[in-house]
Design an enzyme around this catalytic site. Structure first.
Site, PDB file in Angstrom:
ATOM      1  CG  HIS A  81     -23.591  24.225 -37.238  1.00 55.08           C
ATOM      2  ND1 HIS A  81     -24.894  24.037 -36.900  1.00 55.08           N
ATOM      3  CD2 HIS A  81     -23.526  25.489 -37.717  1.00 55.08           C
ATOM      4  CE1 HIS A  81     -25.591  25.136 -37.161  1.00 55.08           C
ATOM      5  NE2 HIS A  81     -24.779  26.038 -37.648  1.00 55.08           N
ATOM      6  CD  GLU A 134     -21.719  28.836 -38.076  1.00 55.85           C
ATOM      7  OE1 GLU A 134     -21.371  28.714 -36.905  1.00 55.85           O
ATOM      8  OE2 GLU A 134     -22.927  28.846 -38.418  1.00 55.85           O
ATOM      9  CG  HIS A 138     -21.463  31.606 -33.761  1.00 54.03           C
ATOM     10  ND1 HIS A 138     -22.353  31.638 -32.714  1.00 54.03           N
ATOM     11  CD2 HIS A 138     -22.155  31.084 -34.814  1.00 54.03           C
ATOM     12  CE1 HIS A 138     -23.527  31.143 -33.104  1.00 54.03           C
ATOM     13  NE2 HIS A 138     -23.436  30.809 -34.386  1.00 54.03           N
TER      14      HIS A 138
END
Ligand code: AMP
Length: 262
Positions: A81, A134, A138
């Site tokens: 993930h 992502e 992040h």
């Protein structure tokens, strides 16, 4: 009469002073909350990473369902993930820079990423959209180049086989229920540390094994004991759902597109 006037005057003064204090404190509160908000915005620090892997069978087995990526049906194993910078106090930085997602920077890891980091969202069947999200949310806070962010995620994935860890302990995706303590111990046996475990619910309300949060030092390589717990760790007995092609909505889409064409 003079006394009455004096008392009234004193009362007025007291009320005025109280209003002053209140407005002062209101001002102080709003000022410090503005400061707090801007400090929070500026705080891009983090203490460790969560390397988050996901059981595709549990992503798909919800009322929302899933769609397989254009690269094909994922294997029956945990997939990536994301690699998420996190702080010891449970907060995390997000969207730290505007550095644009650029696949040309990590061409050498693309093949592995398509296999191990596939999207399951029905909003887009392109893995790149998932990776871009992502990276922006992040990865830009990781302190790593885009290449190293994705490369280290793939290395972590390849270095520790958590699907195999469960299989070795007799825990297989057969729709049966397993104690979370047994699942956690199986992970600890291969990782050296117990990860954090998140569950979600299937449409019938059964708790199922969903995501595994492995704690990693800031080098994005060394596994560490988790310094913080996730807010909703899984407990009790949890289902490990079967994952197969019938889990996706792709077939439904194909059928409905087909009938529209007729
Ligand atoms: P994040 O924003 O990285 O904290 O992750 C949460 C978001 O990722 C949510 O919008 C999820 O729906 C989405 N998500 C989780 N797993 C997947 C997946 N396998 N494919 C695509 N999107 C996902």
């Amino acid at each position: 009469m003079a006394l009455k006037l004096l008392a009234l005057g004193l009362l007025f003064l007291a009320a005025f002073a109280a209003a002053e204090v209140e407005s002062d404190s209101e001002f102080a509160t709003s000022d410090s909350s503005v400061e707090r908000a801007s400090r929070k915005k500026a705080n891009k620090s983090f203490d460790f990473f969560y390397f988050v892997q996901q059981w595709p069978g549990s992503f798909c087995d919800t009322s929302k369902g899933c769609c397989f990526p254009v690269t094909g049906e994922p294997g029956a194993e945990f997939g990536i993930h994301g690699l998420w910078p996190n702080r010891n106090d449970g907060t995390w930085p997000a969207s730290c820079t505007n550095e644009e997602f650029d696949e040309s920077e990590f061409k050498d890891v693309l093949a592995n990423m398509n296999t191990d980091w596939g999207t399951l969202a029905c909003s887009s069947s392109h893995n790149e959209d998932f990776w871009e999200h992502e990276w922006s949310k992040h990865g830009t806070c990781s302190g790593l180049s885009q290449h190293d962010y994705f490369q280290r995620s793939i290395d972590l994935y390849n270095d520790y086989d958590i699907t195999g860890a469960l299989a070795n302990a007799g825990i297989v995706p057969d729709d049966s229920f397993y104690p979370i303590t047994k699942i956690s111990q199986a992970f600890k046996d291969v990782l050296g540390f117990a990860p954090q475990i998140e569950c979600n619910k299937d449409p019938q309300g059964n708790k199922q094994l969903y995501q595994v949060y492995i704690c990693v030092a800031k080098d994005a390589k060394t596994l560490i004991k988790c310094p913080a717990a996730i807010s909703n760790p899984c407990q009790g007995n949890v289902q490990f759902p079967v994952f197969d092609a019938s889990s996706s909505k792709n077939d439904e889409t194909a059928t409905s597109t087909g009938s529209e064409e007729l």
